[in-house]
Design a protein around this motif. Sequence first.
Motif, PDB file in Angstrom:
ATOM      1  N   ARG A  42       6.511   9.597  17.404  1.00  0.00           N
ATOM      2  CA  ARG A  42       6.745   9.700  15.979  1.00  0.00           C
ATOM      3  C   ARG A  42       7.287   8.572  15.216  1.00  0.00           C
ATOM      4  O   ARG A  42       6.797   7.953  14.104  1.00  0.00           O
ATOM      5  CB  ARG A  42       7.655  10.915  15.512  1.00  0.00           C
ATOM      6  N   ALA A  43       8.176   7.756  15.913  1.00  0.00           N
ATOM      7  CA  ALA A  43       8.807   6.620  15.539  1.00  0.00           C
ATOM      8  C   ALA A  43       7.654   5.468  15.290  1.00  0.00           C
ATOM      9  O   ALA A  43       7.462   4.874  14.610  1.00  0.00           O
ATOM     10  CB  ALA A  43       9.901   6.114  16.218  1.00  0.00           C
ATOM     11  N   SER A  44       6.834   5.518  16.664  1.00  0.00           N
ATOM     12  CA  SER A  44       5.658   4.317  16.347  1.00  0.00           C
ATOM     13  C   SER A  44       4.728   4.540  15.454  1.00  0.00           C
ATOM     14  O   SER A  44       4.212   3.988  14.953  1.00  0.00           O
ATOM     15  CB  SER A  44       5.162   4.391  17.640  1.00  0.00           C
ATOM     16  N   PHE A  45       4.387   5.889  14.908  1.00  0.00           N
ATOM     17  CA  PHE A  45       3.406   6.405  14.287  1.00  0.00           C
ATOM     18  C   PHE A  45       3.979   6.020  12.786  1.00  0.00           C
ATOM     19  O   PHE A  45       3.290   5.439  11.931  1.00  0.00           O
ATOM     20  CB  PHE A  45       3.016   7.883  14.449  1.00  0.00           C
ATOM     21  N   LYS A  46       5.092   6.193  12.639  1.00  0.00           N
ATOM     22  CA  LYS A  46       5.963   6.001  11.230  1.00  0.00           C
ATOM     23  C   LYS A  46       5.750   4.637  10.945  1.00  0.00           C
ATOM     24  O   LYS A  46       5.488   4.147   9.960  1.00  0.00           O
ATOM     25  CB  LYS A  46       7.344   6.528  11.216  1.00  0.00           C
ATOM     26  N   HIS A  50       3.814   2.597   8.055  1.00  0.00           N
ATOM     27  CA  HIS A  50       4.500   1.390   7.027  1.00  0.00           C
ATOM     28  C   HIS A  50       3.989   0.118   6.957  1.00  0.00           C
ATOM     29  O   HIS A  50       4.241  -0.508   5.943  1.00  0.00           O
ATOM     30  CB  HIS A  50       5.937   1.277   7.289  1.00  0.00           C
ATOM     31  N   SER A  51       3.027  -0.098   7.704  1.00  0.00           N
ATOM     32  CA  SER A  51       2.229  -1.083   7.622  1.00  0.00           C
ATOM     33  C   SER A  51       0.996  -1.002   6.906  1.00  0.00           C
ATOM     34  O   SER A  51       0.239  -2.193   6.660  1.00  0.00           O
ATOM     35  CB  SER A  51       2.056  -1.969   8.944  1.00  0.00           C
ATOM     36  N   VAL A  52       0.688   0.115   6.482  1.00  0.00           N
ATOM     37  CA  VAL A  52      -0.718   0.510   5.638  1.00  0.00           C
ATOM     38  C   VAL A  52      -0.405   0.174   4.308  1.00  0.00           C
ATOM     39  O   VAL A  52       0.677   0.464   3.524  1.00  0.00           O
ATOM     40  CB  VAL A  52      -0.872   1.706   5.854  1.00  0.00           C
ATOM     41  N   LYS A  53      -1.380  -0.674   3.971  1.00  0.00           N
ATOM     42  CA  LYS A  53      -1.647  -0.735   2.401  1.00  0.00           C
ATOM     43  C   LYS A  53      -2.834  -0.317   2.085  1.00  0.00           C
ATOM     44  O   LYS A  53      -3.962  -0.948   2.521  1.00  0.00           O
ATOM     45  CB  LYS A  53      -1.321  -2.088   1.996  1.00  0.00           C
ATOM     46  N   ILE A  54      -3.032   0.604   1.065  1.00  0.00           N
ATOM     47  CA  ILE A  54      -4.526   1.050   0.536  1.00  0.00           C
ATOM     48  C   ILE A  54      -5.043   0.525  -0.822  1.00  0.00           C
ATOM     49  O   ILE A  54      -4.146   0.352  -1.630  1.00  0.00           O
ATOM     50  CB  ILE A  54      -4.310   2.667   0.473  1.00  0.00           C
ATOM     51  N   VAL A  55      -6.163  -0.077  -0.756  1.00  0.00           N
ATOM     52  CA  VAL A  55      -6.836  -0.918  -1.749  1.00  0.00           C
ATOM     53  C   VAL A  55      -7.912  -0.178  -2.062  1.00  0.00           C
ATOM     54  O   VAL A  55      -8.844   0.300  -1.195  1.00  0.00           O
ATOM     55  CB  VAL A  55      -6.988  -2.226  -1.313  1.00  0.00           C
ATOM     56  N   ASP A  56      -8.214   0.286  -3.319  1.00  0.00           N
ATOM     57  CA  ASP A  56      -9.461   0.551  -3.810  1.00  0.00           C
ATOM     58  C   ASP A  56     -10.549  -0.409  -3.779  1.00  0.00           C
ATOM     59  O   ASP A  56     -10.383  -1.335  -3.389  1.00  0.00           O
ATOM     60  CB  ASP A  56      -9.391   1.347  -4.933  1.00  0.00           C
ATOM     61  N   VAL A  62      -3.793   0.936  -4.212  1.00  0.00           N
ATOM     62  CA  VAL A  62      -3.395   2.446  -4.635  1.00  0.00           C
ATOM     63  C   VAL A  62      -2.831   3.189  -3.468  1.00  0.00           C
ATOM     64  O   VAL A  62      -2.833   4.423  -3.470  1.00  0.00           O
ATOM     65  CB  VAL A  62      -4.937   3.050  -4.788  1.00  0.00           C
ATOM     66  N   THR A  63      -1.769   2.438  -2.998  1.00  0.00           N
ATOM     67  CA  THR A  63      -0.802   3.108  -1.860  1.00  0.00           C
ATOM     68  C   THR A  63      -0.129   4.264  -2.562  1.00  0.00           C
ATOM     69  O   THR A  63       0.471   4.192  -3.693  1.00  0.00           O
ATOM     70  CB  THR A  63      -0.030   2.152  -1.314  1.00  0.00           C
ATOM     71  N   PRO A  64      -0.113   5.482  -2.004  1.00  0.00           N
ATOM     72  CA  PRO A  64       0.630   6.461  -2.371  1.00  0.00           C
ATOM     73  C   PRO A  64       2.036   6.258  -2.680  1.00  0.00           C
ATOM     74  O   PRO A  64       2.598   5.616  -1.811  1.00  0.00           O
ATOM     75  CB  PRO A  64       0.347   7.885  -1.635  1.00  0.00           C
ATOM     76  N   LYS A  65       2.838   6.842  -3.662  1.00  0.00           N
ATOM     77  CA  LYS A  65       4.193   6.466  -4.085  1.00  0.00           C
ATOM     78  C   LYS A  65       4.829   7.065  -2.894  1.00  0.00           C
ATOM     79  O   LYS A  65       6.066   6.327  -2.656  1.00  0.00           O
ATOM     80  CB  LYS A  65       4.552   7.300  -5.447  1.00  0.00           C
ATOM     81  N   SER A  70       8.891   5.438   0.824  1.00  0.00           N
ATOM     82  CA  SER A  70       9.514   5.486   2.587  1.00  0.00           C
ATOM     83  C   SER A  70       9.368   4.319   3.022  1.00  0.00           C
ATOM     84  O   SER A  70      10.311   3.786   3.629  1.00  0.00           O
ATOM     85  CB  SER A  70       8.341   6.314   3.253  1.00  0.00           C
ATOM     86  N   LYS A  71       8.516   3.287   2.491  1.00  0.00           N
ATOM     87  CA  LYS A  71       8.804   1.872   3.324  1.00  0.00           C
ATOM     88  C   LYS A  71      10.025   1.424   2.747  1.00  0.00           C
ATOM     89  O   LYS A  71      10.633   0.613   3.449  1.00  0.00           O
ATOM     90  CB  LYS A  71       7.578   0.969   2.668  1.00  0.00           C
ATOM     91  N   LYS A  72      10.191   1.468   1.312  1.00  0.00           N
ATOM     92  CA  LYS A  72      11.607   0.835   1.016  1.00  0.00           C
ATOM     93  C   LYS A  72      12.735   1.524   1.297  1.00  0.00           C
ATOM     94  O   LYS A  72      13.634   0.601   1.717  1.00  0.00           O
ATOM     95  CB  LYS A  72      11.625   1.213  -0.917  1.00  0.00           C
ATOM     96  N   ALA A  73      12.770   2.874   1.730  1.00  0.00           N
ATOM     97  CA  ALA A  73      13.824   3.310   2.148  1.00  0.00           C
ATOM     98  C   ALA A  73      14.113   2.926   3.634  1.00  0.00           C
ATOM     99  O   ALA A  73      15.327   3.063   4.010  1.00  0.00           O
ATOM    100  CB  ALA A  73      13.834   4.757   2.435  1.00  0.00           C
TER     101      ALA A  73
END
Length: 79
Positions: A42-46, A50-56, A62-65, A70-73
């Motif tokens: 789970r830690a590895s998957f999380k 956190h390294s994902v950035k979604i682009v249209d 368009v990364t979900p809020k 979660s990335k900021k926290a």
Amino acid sequence: MLSKEKIARINELASRAKTTGLTNKEAEEQKQLRAEYVKTFRASFKQQLHSVKIVDEKGQEVTPKKLKDSKKANKGIQH
């Protein structure tokens, strides 16, 4: 990441559980090893998420809020 020895032990216990069965001590060991494996997974998957950035298709992010929050926290926290 779990050590190769621990993964081998998990597999050994799983195999033995299917064939001859486990003692109470071995069943407890299996439970603990599986919990450790799931925690590590789970830690590895999380961390991967956190390294994902979604682009249209227009190139706009368009990364979900929820993911951004979660990335900021978790910024700067080592897993």
